[in-house]
Design an enzyme around this catalytic site. Structure first.
Site, PDB file in Angstrom:
ATOM      1  N   ARG A  58       0.823  -1.222   0.000  1.00 50.81           N
ATOM      2  CA  ARG A  58       0.000   0.000   0.000  1.00 50.81           C
ATOM      3  C   ARG A  58       0.850   1.263   0.000  1.00 50.81           C
ATOM      4  O   ARG A  58       0.382   2.320  -0.422  1.00 50.81           O
ATOM      5  CB  ARG A  58      -1.007  -0.022   1.145  1.00 50.81           C
ATOM      6  CG  ARG A  58      -2.124  -1.053   0.921  1.00 50.81           C
ATOM      7  CD  ARG A  58      -3.162  -1.053   2.023  1.00 50.81           C
ATOM      8  NE  ARG A  58      -2.616  -1.293   3.329  1.00 50.81           N
ATOM      9  CZ  ARG A  58      -2.495  -2.486   3.899  1.00 50.81           C
ATOM     10  NH1 ARG A  58      -2.905  -3.559   3.260  1.00 50.81           N
ATOM     11  NH2 ARG A  58      -1.981  -2.604   5.095  1.00 50.81           N
ATOM     12  N   GLU A  95       6.928  -8.539  16.258  1.00 47.01           N
ATOM     13  CA  GLU A  95       6.484  -8.969  17.581  1.00 47.01           C
ATOM     14  C   GLU A  95       6.684 -10.471  17.755  1.00 47.01           C
ATOM     15  O   GLU A  95       7.121 -10.934  18.799  1.00 47.01           O
ATOM     16  CB  GLU A  95       5.016  -8.590  17.793  1.00 47.01           C
ATOM     17  CG  GLU A  95       4.539  -8.841  19.206  1.00 47.01           C
ATOM     18  CD  GLU A  95       3.125  -8.345  19.423  1.00 47.01           C
ATOM     19  OE1 GLU A  95       2.589  -8.623  20.508  1.00 47.01           O
ATOM     20  OE2 GLU A  95       2.551  -7.698  18.538  1.00 47.01           O
TER      21      GLU A  95
END
Length: 171
Positions: A58, A95
């Site tokens: 994007r 993460e």
């Protein structure tokens, strides 16, 4: 223009507990999309970029029309194995696990003024990795820009460069 009216929030995507901010509704609205590119141009122009680097995928949608509007070059930063020719890569921690991004070795000339773009900044990990990779290629990163900032996740603080965000969500 109130850009938040043109951004759709989709709960539990891509997994339960995540609120996804979908810019496809902004892209589909011609006046809102034009206004967004114009506001991004006003924010990025003072950084005087020679080239804009868009982060897959994007970020391409943001960086390409903005490069056109500013008269700047455009380079793609992609996931590992997606670019032809010689590439430079950077692996960074997520993460849970890690990811690798690449840029073509000849995409940035040493000393070029660069602004890195993505559609959204959350924790800042991907933008920070992109900045590091561009610097390793000799680019002078003058700033970063995005459509959406999730300010409550603190990503801006990780970047070490000015960030222009057009829409901010505080929580």
């Amino acid at each position: 223009m109130d850009f938040k009216r043109h951004i759709r929030a989709i709960p539990d995507f891509p997994q339960p507990g995540i609120l996804f901010y979908d810019i496809s509704t902004l892209l589909a609205h011609p006046q809102a999309w034009r206004a967004m590119v114009e506001e991004l141009a006003e924010a990025v122009r003072p950084m005087r970029p020679d080239i804009l680097v868009g982060i897959e995928s994007r970020g391409f949608l943001v960086a390409a029309p903005l490069a056109y509007a500013l008269g700047s070059g455009f380079a793609m930063l992609r996931k590992k194995g997606k670019l032809p020719g010689r590439t430079a890569r950077h692996t960074y921690d997520l993460e849970y696990g890690n990811d690798t991004i690449e840029i073509q070795k000849d995409a940035i000339a040493p000393g070029q003024r660069v602004v890195v773009l993505d559609d959204l900044i959350a924790t800042g990990g991907t933008l920070q990795a992109a900045i590091e990779l561009v610097r390793r290629q000799g680019g002078s990163v003058e700033g970063a820009a995005c459509i959406i900032e999730l300010a409550f996740l603190g990503g801006r603080q990780r970047l070490g460069v000015p960030l222009a965000a057009m829409v901010t969500y505080e929580a």
